[in-house]
Write a protein that holds these residues in place. Structure first.
Motif, PDB file in Angstrom:
ATOM      1  N   GLU A  39       0.800  -1.500   0.093  1.00  0.00           N
ATOM      2  CA  GLU A  39      -0.034   0.143   0.147  1.00  0.00           C
ATOM      3  C   GLU A  39       0.779   1.171   0.046  1.00  0.00           C
ATOM      4  OE1 GLU A  39      -3.713  -0.038   1.411  1.00  0.00           O
ATOM      5  OE2 GLU A  39      -3.685  -1.852   2.661  1.00  0.00           O
ATOM      6  N   PHE A  40       0.650   2.228  -0.946  1.00  0.00           N
ATOM      7  CA  PHE A  40       1.043   3.547  -0.944  1.00  0.00           C
ATOM      8  C   PHE A  40       0.111   4.456  -0.499  1.00  0.00           C
ATOM      9  CE2 PHE A  40       3.408   0.952  -3.833  1.00  0.00           C
ATOM     10  CZ  PHE A  40       4.718   0.909  -3.483  1.00  0.00           C
ATOM     11  N   LYS A  41       0.521   5.888   0.246  1.00  0.00           N
ATOM     12  CA  LYS A  41      -0.375   6.896   0.377  1.00  0.00           C
ATOM     13  C   LYS A  41       0.423   8.093   0.234  1.00  0.00           C
ATOM     14  CE  LYS A  41      -1.923   8.169   5.156  1.00  0.00           C
ATOM     15  NZ  LYS A  41      -2.179   7.579   6.363  1.00  0.00           N
ATOM     16  N   ASN A  42      -0.260   8.879  -0.099  1.00  0.00           N
ATOM     17  CA  ASN A  42       0.425  10.488  -0.075  1.00  0.00           C
ATOM     18  C   ASN A  42       1.109  10.950   1.102  1.00  0.00           C
ATOM     19  OD1 ASN A  42       0.374  11.172  -3.014  1.00  0.00           O
ATOM     20  ND2 ASN A  42      -2.005  11.844  -2.783  1.00  0.00           N
ATOM     21  N   GLY A  43       2.234  11.352   1.181  1.00  0.00           N
ATOM     22  CA  GLY A  43       2.713  11.861   2.245  1.00  0.00           C
ATOM     23  C   GLY A  43       3.578  10.698   3.201  1.00  0.00           C
TER      24      GLY A  43
END
Length: 197
Positions: A39-43
């Motif tokens: 999973e990738f998340k902004n910031g």
């Protein structure tokens, strides 16, 4: 299949329209599926080296430009990855080790399609199944799932017919060097379907 499993894993409500033969093959367990999502998340911060190693471990192919599911490319602070659960690849841009933007893009013309706050990269579930105990589709969906069927008996009959065919194929395998899994470890029988329903 990977896209459907991801939607079941994430969504509170989802409608799936299927057919008996799609239920036949057992799938990776829900726990194993969820633990293998990237999973990738902004910031958020990630090491590009870690991402590279993890995608290689998940059997993604490292290429110059992604064209199909199971490929990824790293160029400077840009990671392009084509998840098995999406129609388009993701482009994740980093500023240092921090995710600056996530978007889907067209692999041919490289034009952005949609931006995201977060995304999940799903590996090939066939690879995951090799390493884990499998479960049936009915075990994967939440217990409070509502199931509509035109004819439960027909579903059971079709599963049994497919299982009988798998047993015949397994009985005729002659390889001494390759160990094949027996049908009961891979497939779903009508009786078990009836019990789980």
């Amino acid at each position: 299949r990977a896209e459907v499993l991801e939607k079941i894993n994430k969504a509170k409500r989802v409608i799936i329209v299927s057919y008996p033969e799609a239920l036949f093959e057992q799938i990776v367990t829900k726990k194993h599926f969820a633990s293998n999502l990237l999973e990738f998340k902004n910031g958020a911060t990630y090491s590009l080296e870690f991402i590279n190693e993890l995608l290689l471990e998940y059997k993604f192919d490292k290429v110059d430009y992604v064209n199909r599911p199971g490929e990824f490319a790293i160029r400077g602070g840009i990671v392009d990855v084509f998840s098995y659960s999406n129609d388009e690849p993701y482009r994740i841009e980093f500023f240092g080790d921090e995710v600056d933007s996530i978007r889907s893009f067209h692999p041919v013309n490289q034009l952005s399609i949609k931006t995201y706050d977060r995304c999940s990269v799903v590996p090939d579930i066939r690879e995951l199944k090799k390493k884990e105990v499998k479960e049936t589709f009915l075990q994967f969906v939440p217990e409070q799932t509502t199931i509509w069927a035109k004819d439960f008996g027909l579903i059971s009959q079709r599963l049994d017919a497919e299982y009988k065919r798998a047993q015949e194929i397994y009985a005729n395998l002659e390889s001494q060097t390759i160990k094949y899994s027996p049908p009961n470890e891979l497939f779903y029988q009508g009786q078990r379907f009836n019990e789980e329903i």
